[in-house]
Design a protein around this motif. Sequence first.
Motif, PDB file in Angstrom:
ATOM      1  N   ILE A  43       0.833  -1.201   0.000  1.00  0.00           N
ATOM      2  CA  ILE A  43       0.000   0.000   0.000  1.00  0.00           C
ATOM      3  C   ILE A  43       0.871   1.255   0.000  1.00  0.00           C
ATOM      4  CG2 ILE A  43      -1.700   1.327   1.327  1.00  0.00           C
ATOM      5  CD1 ILE A  43      -2.759  -1.325   2.412  1.00  0.00           C
ATOM      6  N   THR A  44       0.590   2.137  -0.931  1.00  0.00           N
ATOM      7  CA  THR A  44       1.189   3.474  -0.961  1.00  0.00           C
ATOM      8  C   THR A  44       0.070   4.472  -0.737  1.00  0.00           C
ATOM      9  OG1 THR A  44       2.924   2.817  -2.519  1.00  0.00           O
ATOM     10  CG2 THR A  44       2.469   5.172  -2.303  1.00  0.00           C
ATOM     11  N   THR A  45       0.168   5.286   0.299  1.00  0.00           N
ATOM     12  CA  THR A  45      -0.867   6.285   0.554  1.00  0.00           C
ATOM     13  C   THR A  45      -0.631   7.504  -0.335  1.00  0.00           C
ATOM     14  OG1 THR A  45       0.341   7.437   2.303  1.00  0.00           O
ATOM     15  CG2 THR A  45      -1.005   5.532   2.948  1.00  0.00           C
ATOM     16  N   ILE A  46      -1.668   8.293  -0.495  1.00  0.00           N
ATOM     17  CA  ILE A  46      -1.546   9.503  -1.304  1.00  0.00           C
ATOM     18  C   ILE A  46      -0.500  10.447  -0.701  1.00  0.00           C
ATOM     19  CG2 ILE A  46      -3.492  10.588  -0.091  1.00  0.00           C
ATOM     20  CD1 ILE A  46      -2.504  11.104  -3.796  1.00  0.00           C
ATOM     21  N   HIS A  73      -3.600   4.122  -2.043  1.00  0.00           N
ATOM     22  CA  HIS A  73      -4.677   4.315  -1.067  1.00  0.00           C
ATOM     23  C   HIS A  73      -4.974   5.801  -0.934  1.00  0.00           C
ATOM     24  CE1 HIS A  73      -6.400   3.516   3.218  1.00  0.00           C
ATOM     25  NE2 HIS A  73      -7.338   3.583   2.301  1.00  0.00           N
ATOM     26  N   LEU A  74      -6.148   6.209  -1.383  1.00  0.00           N
ATOM     27  CA  LEU A  74      -6.583   7.596  -1.260  1.00  0.00           C
ATOM     28  C   LEU A  74      -7.288   7.741   0.084  1.00  0.00           C
ATOM     29  CD1 LEU A  74      -7.953   7.996  -4.907  1.00  0.00           C
ATOM     30  CD2 LEU A  74      -5.664   8.540  -4.047  1.00  0.00           C
ATOM     31  N   ASN A  75      -6.491   7.952   1.112  1.00  0.00           N
ATOM     32  CA  ASN A  75      -7.019   7.949   2.477  1.00  0.00           C
ATOM     33  C   ASN A  75      -7.072   9.335   3.102  1.00  0.00           C
ATOM     34  OD1 ASN A  75      -4.214   8.110   2.531  1.00  0.00           O
ATOM     35  ND2 ASN A  75      -4.063   7.122   4.541  1.00  0.00           N
ATOM     36  N   THR A  76      -6.556  10.351   2.412  1.00  0.00           N
ATOM     37  CA  THR A  76      -6.691  11.737   2.869  1.00  0.00           C
ATOM     38  C   THR A  76      -7.031  12.595   1.655  1.00  0.00           C
ATOM     39  OG1 THR A  76      -4.408  12.478   2.473  1.00  0.00           O
ATOM     40  CG2 THR A  76      -4.849  11.331   4.561  1.00  0.00           C
ATOM     41  N   ALA A  77      -7.385  13.841   1.912  1.00  0.00           N
ATOM     42  CA  ALA A  77      -7.758  14.744   0.817  1.00  0.00           C
ATOM     43  C   ALA A  77      -6.550  15.379   0.148  1.00  0.00           C
ATOM     44  CB  ALA A  77      -8.701  15.821   1.336  1.00  0.00           C
ATOM     45  N   ASN A  92      -4.704  -6.807 -11.269  1.00  0.00           N
ATOM     46  CA  ASN A  92      -4.581  -7.004  -9.836  1.00  0.00           C
ATOM     47  C   ASN A  92      -3.931  -5.815  -9.120  1.00  0.00           C
ATOM     48  OD1 ASN A  92      -5.407  -8.792  -7.809  1.00  0.00           O
ATOM     49  ND2 ASN A  92      -3.326  -9.555  -7.523  1.00  0.00           N
ATOM     50  N   GLY A  93      -3.821  -4.673  -9.799  1.00  0.00           N
ATOM     51  CA  GLY A  93      -3.460  -3.423  -9.136  1.00  0.00           C
ATOM     52  C   GLY A  93      -4.728  -2.695  -8.717  1.00  0.00           C
ATOM     53  N   THR A  94      -4.611  -1.781  -7.744  1.00  0.00           N
ATOM     54  CA  THR A  94      -5.832  -1.182  -7.178  1.00  0.00           C
ATOM     55  C   THR A  94      -5.636   0.287  -6.831  1.00  0.00           C
ATOM     56  OG1 THR A  94      -6.410  -3.314  -6.156  1.00  0.00           O
ATOM     57  CG2 THR A  94      -7.549  -1.369  -5.327  1.00  0.00           C
ATOM     58  N   TYR A 101     -13.092  11.428  -2.892  1.00  0.00           N
ATOM     59  CA  TYR A 101     -11.840  11.949  -3.444  1.00  0.00           C
ATOM     60  C   TYR A 101     -12.074  12.590  -4.809  1.00  0.00           C
ATOM     61  CZ  TYR A 101      -6.865  12.488  -4.188  1.00  0.00           C
ATOM     62  OH  TYR A 101      -5.620  13.034  -4.383  1.00  0.00           O
ATOM     63  N   THR A 102     -11.328  13.674  -5.061  1.00  0.00           N
ATOM     64  CA  THR A 102     -11.416  14.403  -6.324  1.00  0.00           C
ATOM     65  C   THR A 102     -10.042  14.448  -6.988  1.00  0.00           C
ATOM     66  OG1 THR A 102     -13.194  15.809  -5.472  1.00  0.00           O
ATOM     67  CG2 THR A 102     -12.002  16.588  -7.422  1.00  0.00           C
ATOM     68  N   PHE A 103      -9.957  13.928  -8.208  1.00  0.00           N
ATOM     69  CA  PHE A 103      -8.720  14.032  -8.973  1.00  0.00           C
ATOM     70  C   PHE A 103      -8.658  15.399  -9.652  1.00  0.00           C
ATOM     71  CE2 PHE A 103      -8.555   9.287  -9.011  1.00  0.00           C
ATOM     72  CZ  PHE A 103      -7.253   9.154  -8.536  1.00  0.00           C
ATOM     73  N   PRO A 104      -7.456  15.972  -9.810  1.00  0.00           N
ATOM     74  CA  PRO A 104      -7.329  17.295 -10.439  1.00  0.00           C
ATOM     75  C   PRO A 104      -7.508  17.198 -11.958  1.00  0.00           C
ATOM     76  CG  PRO A 104      -5.160  16.413  -9.975  1.00  0.00           C
ATOM     77  CD  PRO A 104      -6.140  15.440  -9.375  1.00  0.00           C
ATOM     78  N   PRO A 105      -7.811  18.314 -12.615  1.00  0.00           N
ATOM     79  CA  PRO A 105      -7.995  18.306 -14.079  1.00  0.00           C
ATOM     80  C   PRO A 105      -6.722  18.010 -14.851  1.00  0.00           C
ATOM     81  CG  PRO A 105      -8.105  20.544 -13.220  1.00  0.00           C
ATOM     82  CD  PRO A 105      -8.108  19.630 -12.035  1.00  0.00           C
ATOM     83  N   THR A 106      -5.563  18.059 -14.197  1.00  0.00           N
ATOM     84  CA  THR A 106      -4.318  17.715 -14.882  1.00  0.00           C
ATOM     85  C   THR A 106      -4.202  16.219 -15.151  1.00  0.00           C
ATOM     86  OG1 THR A 106      -3.333  17.775 -12.665  1.00  0.00           O
ATOM     87  CG2 THR A 106      -2.963  19.685 -14.091  1.00  0.00           C
TER      88      THR A 106
END
Length: 310
Positions: A43-46, A73-77, A92-94, A101-106
């Motif tokens: 797991i790699t967190t944001i 892991h998108l666990n914070t904003a 099998n990647g996740t 969560y909101t991804f930026p327009p870039t």
Amino acid sequence: MKTYAIHLKLKKKLQIKHAILAIIFLLASITTTTAQCILPAGITTINDLTTVCSKDANNPSGILSIPSGATLHLNTASEFPASFTEIHVLNNGTIELGLDYTFPPTLLKIFLFDADGDKGVASGKINFSGNYFLKISTGTQIYIENTVTMHGDDGAALSGPLNQAVGLYIGSKQYATAKTPNDTGVCSDFSKVIANGGTPSLNECISSTIGSSNAVCFNNQPYTVVSSISGHIPFTTGAVFTWSKVSGPGKVIFGPNTSLSPKNTTENSIEVSIPGTYVLRVTAVQNLSVADCTVPSTITLTKDIKTVAK
């Protein structure tokens, strides 16, 4: 004829030095154009993403690749790094949502790959660990390779609780929910998103009688611009397209939009006042109604197109 008195050894040293410099610049160019970050297993967190991808001087760029056994892991904003334009989630990647969560327009594309189809190995997936929503920009597309394994089955590209509190937004508008909608204002559930190969996006083409790859001849105006909504999403009404100038050295004159077949395609013409590099934006407003579902909701899609008038 001119002659040059250069000592042979000095000349040889200069040639070697120039060759070394050429190799250095070539390698730097290759590194810049192909730079990507491959997440390690686990797991790699944001919050840790920039540190993990610090190979490029703490400035990750290009493609974020999530291989088998790896999870983002998108666990914070915390904001997703703007220098990544694509995410490739391999078998099998996740991508794991631990909150809304909101991804930026870039970020322009999220690819959920599935090299073996429905043959047993889970596809790359976005997993909603609770009642959360994911929001992508009007210019971002989620592309799903496996259109067979539906939501609710093992190995599906979109997974999570089967209820209406789990959702996918495009811009500020809800596009789909995990469970078949009922008075939610949308017509698509996650299974339909998978079956359609992902979310809609805009394709574009600019051409003239002389020109290609969006580089056109200034003396061969007007240029033809064509845009269409990708995929085979069965919207019952056509999109409303508009064109605008984002940047460029001169004025841009747009003609009237002409609807083409299929109904999610439009054609227009443009003229520019002086040569130069222009960025144009096509915007489509699409009603979300389909054959078995009518709703007043719409989504907005955008695409910026760079063209050079020479």
